[in-house]
Design a protein around this motif. Sequence first.
Motif, short mmCIF file in Angstrom:
data_model
loop_
_atom_site.label_atom_id
_atom_site.label_comp_id
_atom_site.label_asym_id
_atom_site.label_seq_id
_atom_site.Cartn_x
_atom_site.Cartn_y
_atom_site.Cartn_z
N LEU A 153 -0.03 -3.14 -3.48
CA LEU A 153 -0.32 -2.25 -2.36
C LEU A 153 -1.12 -1.07 -2.86
O LEU A 153 -0.76 -0.42 -3.84
N ARG A 154 -2.21 -0.79 -2.15
CA ARG A 154 -3.11 0.30 -2.53
C ARG A 154 -3.04 1.41 -1.49
O ARG A 154 -3.16 1.16 -0.29
N VAL A 155 -2.85 2.63 -1.97
CA VAL A 155 -2.80 3.80 -1.09
C VAL A 155 -3.78 4.84 -1.63
O VAL A 155 -3.77 5.18 -2.81
N ASN A 156 -4.63 5.34 -0.76
CA ASN A 156 -5.54 6.44 -1.09
C ASN A 156 -5.20 7.64 -0.23
O ASN A 156 -4.85 7.49 0.95
N GLY A 157 -5.28 8.80 -0.82
CA GLY A 157 -4.95 9.99 -0.05
C GLY A 157 -5.23 11.26 -0.83
O GLY A 157 -6.03 11.27 -1.78
N ARG A 158 -4.56 12.32 -0.43
CA ARG A 158 -4.71 13.62 -1.09
C ARG A 158 -3.32 14.16 -1.42
O ARG A 158 -2.41 14.08 -0.59
N ALA A 159 -3.19 14.72 -2.62
CA ALA A 159 -1.87 15.14 -3.09
C ALA A 159 -1.82 16.64 -3.31
O ALA A 159 -2.81 17.28 -3.65
N GLN B 136 -3.44 -5.73 -1.52
CA GLN B 136 -4.41 -6.48 -2.31
C GLN B 136 -3.86 -7.89 -2.50
O GLN B 136 -2.67 -8.06 -2.79
N CYS B 137 -4.71 -8.90 -2.34
CA CYS B 137 -4.25 -10.28 -2.47
C CYS B 137 -3.77 -10.56 -3.89
O CYS B 137 -3.97 -9.76 -4.81
N PHE C 217 0.82 0.08 -6.15
CA PHE C 217 2.23 -0.29 -6.26
C PHE C 217 2.36 -1.74 -6.72
O PHE C 217 1.69 -2.63 -6.18
N LEU C 218 3.24 -1.96 -7.72
CA LEU C 218 3.52 -3.30 -8.22
C LEU C 218 5.01 -3.60 -8.10
O LEU C 218 5.84 -2.71 -8.35
N ILE C 219 5.32 -4.86 -7.75
CA ILE C 219 6.70 -5.32 -7.61
C ILE C 219 6.89 -6.56 -8.45
O ILE C 219 6.17 -7.55 -8.26
N ALA D 165 -10.37 -10.25 7.81
CA ALA D 165 -9.00 -9.84 7.49
C ALA D 165 -8.98 -8.77 6.41
O ALA D 165 -8.10 -7.89 6.39
N SER D 166 -9.94 -8.81 5.49
CA SER D 166 -9.99 -7.83 4.42
C SER D 166 -10.28 -6.44 4.94
O SER D 166 -9.92 -5.44 4.31
#
Length: 208
Positions: free
Chosen positions: A114-120, A153-154, A105-107, A25-26
């Motif tokens: 939530l983890r997002v990787n990308g290019r900006a 992320q758990c 992202f934190l709520i 699942a990971s």
Amino acid sequence: MTTDDTHRITDLDALTALYGQPKEASVLKESATLHPNYCAFIRAAPFVALATSGPGGLDVSPRGDAPGFVEIQDESTLLLPDRRGNNRVDSLRNIIADPRVALLFLIPGIGETLRVNGRAAISIEPALLERLAMDGKPPRSVLVVRVETVFFQCSRAVIRSRLWDPSTQLQRDALPSTGRMLRDLIGAGFDGEQYDRELPDRVQKTLY
């Protein structure tokens, strides 16, 4: 470094032997696009940490606003407005040199992150700035983030830290004030008490 080098992990085989393989699942939770469930997390998040890398080193910058301040343009693109800050622009300088970014992202009240990787890319397109204005004030620039990987992320880290537990919250005066820290760093010529007196009003007047 004081750690005994004979006990250092220095190659992937040793690391794999120590930790083993991730659970299925990971691995399967990782997506190359913004799944609708992941979009729900982003729209609910009032805070994100932005990590960048550049010639001067690494940087992690806090970014926050009302939930949904990071706009979802499409399944592969996020828009992150750059609100007023200290003008160090560490993140932006890094992005000019190396577009790779990571977002966390934190709520409040939610254990998963939530983890997002990308290019900006840094955009100053007038229509985009106006679209993301707050209180009639557009951001100085907007980060256009092309998503490459996204996964949740758990909750273990948040549970262990008791991050959202009100009973663990400190009163601000339990730690040195910003004025005190600046005075101790800069020297006796800096008026830390005046800085602290003026700071709350200055912050409120310069949020946007």
